[in-house]
Design a protein around this motif. Structure first.
Motif, mmCIF file in Angstrom:
data_model
loop_
_atom_site.group_PDB
_atom_site.id
_atom_site.type_symbol
_atom_site.label_atom_id
_atom_site.label_comp_id
_atom_site.label_asym_id
_atom_site.label_seq_id
_atom_site.Cartn_x
_atom_site.Cartn_y
_atom_site.Cartn_z
ATOM 1 N N ILE A 156 50.734 42.264 98.600
ATOM 2 C CA ILE A 156 51.158 40.632 98.410
ATOM 3 C C ILE A 156 50.277 39.846 97.669
ATOM 4 O O ILE A 156 49.163 40.249 97.960
ATOM 5 N N ALA A 192 59.606 41.792 104.142
ATOM 6 C CA ALA A 192 60.628 40.713 103.594
ATOM 7 C C ALA A 192 59.930 39.383 103.023
ATOM 8 O O ALA A 192 58.641 39.212 103.381
ATOM 9 N N GLN A 193 60.631 38.994 102.314
ATOM 10 C CA GLN A 193 60.108 37.839 101.498
ATOM 11 C C GLN A 193 59.605 36.501 102.628
ATOM 12 O O GLN A 193 58.261 36.334 102.208
ATOM 13 N N ALA A 194 60.031 36.327 103.662
ATOM 14 C CA ALA A 194 59.612 35.335 104.373
ATOM 15 C C ALA A 194 58.533 36.155 105.397
ATOM 16 O O ALA A 194 57.570 35.300 105.506
ATOM 17 N N GLU A 195 58.400 37.338 105.719
ATOM 18 C CA GLU A 195 57.248 37.928 106.228
ATOM 19 C C GLU A 195 56.036 37.739 105.207
ATOM 20 O O GLU A 195 54.879 37.487 105.599
ATOM 21 N N ALA A 196 56.191 38.234 104.166
ATOM 22 C CA ALA A 196 55.202 38.026 102.951
ATOM 23 C C ALA A 196 54.632 36.685 102.883
ATOM 24 O O ALA A 196 53.649 36.466 102.819
ATOM 25 N N SER A 197 55.535 35.845 102.967
ATOM 26 C CA SER A 197 55.182 34.257 102.773
ATOM 27 C C SER A 197 54.446 33.827 104.028
ATOM 28 O O SER A 197 53.352 33.213 103.706
ATOM 29 N N GLY A 253 52.232 34.611 98.884
ATOM 30 C CA GLY A 253 53.232 35.327 99.378
ATOM 31 C C GLY A 253 54.245 36.029 98.568
ATOM 32 O O GLY A 253 55.165 36.566 98.909
ATOM 33 N N ALA A 254 54.005 36.127 97.161
ATOM 34 C CA ALA A 254 54.542 37.001 96.225
ATOM 35 C C ALA A 254 54.429 38.474 96.735
ATOM 36 O O ALA A 254 53.482 38.996 96.670
ATOM 37 N N ILE A 255 55.596 39.162 96.516
ATOM 38 C CA ILE A 255 55.511 40.661 96.784
ATOM 39 C C ILE A 255 55.072 41.398 95.424
ATOM 40 O O ILE A 255 55.958 41.192 94.578
ATOM 41 N N ASN A 311 57.852 48.384 103.426
ATOM 42 C CA ASN A 311 58.813 47.239 103.077
ATOM 43 C C ASN A 311 58.088 46.260 103.868
ATOM 44 O O ASN A 311 57.810 46.222 104.928
ATOM 45 N N PRO A 342 57.419 45.788 95.302
ATOM 46 C CA PRO A 342 58.566 45.664 96.014
ATOM 47 C C PRO A 342 58.821 47.452 96.480
ATOM 48 O O PRO A 342 58.571 48.142 95.901
#
Length: 141
Positions: free
Chosen positions: A24, A44-49, A28-30, A42, A33
């Motif tokens: 990432i 999630a976007q919120a987790e990555a951010s 926070g950008a993945i 895997n 994917p």
């Protein structure tokens, strides 16, 4: 640029201890994917951010992760330690599930997963992630 080749390289270098990984951005950008391959961890976007935000401030990584843990793919891992004391390489564990090795670079965060069954080879995971992180930093990533 496709980052899935970097994930493949991390896994290959780990001598079988890492089964999946992802990359990432510190923003926070993945970058990798899940649809880029079966070995992509895997996130999630919120987790990555959330993780990107924490890892972008190395001086506070230990305190923040000790308080909140690390959540990846809906699983909350307990922060174990800041490997070098600089906030750039950390480990986390979920008993019965496995461990994460997380290392930040100039622009990215590499996250690898080692299943509980391979925990004796956890050192290989750290070496594999570190090798790719150092390479990425050498090319300004």
């Amino acid at each position: 640029m496709s980052w899935s080749g970097y994930v493949d390289n991390i896994i290959q270098r780990s001598a079988g201890s890492i089964t999946s990984a992802t990359i990432i951005g510190l923003n926070g950008a993945i970058w990798t994917p899940k649809d880029q391959g079966a070995n992509i961890l895997n996130i999630a976007q919120a987790e990555a951010s959330a993780l990107g935000a924490v890892m972008s401030s190395p001086s506070t990584v230990k305190d923040k992760l000790a308080a909140s843990g690390v959540t990846v793919d809906g699983v909350k891992y307990m922060f174990l330690r800041d490997m070098e004391g600089d906030g750039k390489t950390v480990t986390a564990k979920k008993v019965g599930k496995g461990s994460l090795t997380i290392q930040s670079t100039t622009q990215a965060v590499l996250i690898s997963f080692t299943p509980e069954s391979e925990s004796s080879a956890f050192g290989n995971a750290g070496k594999a992630v570190d090798a790719i992180a150092k390479y990425m930093e050498s090319i300004n990533y």
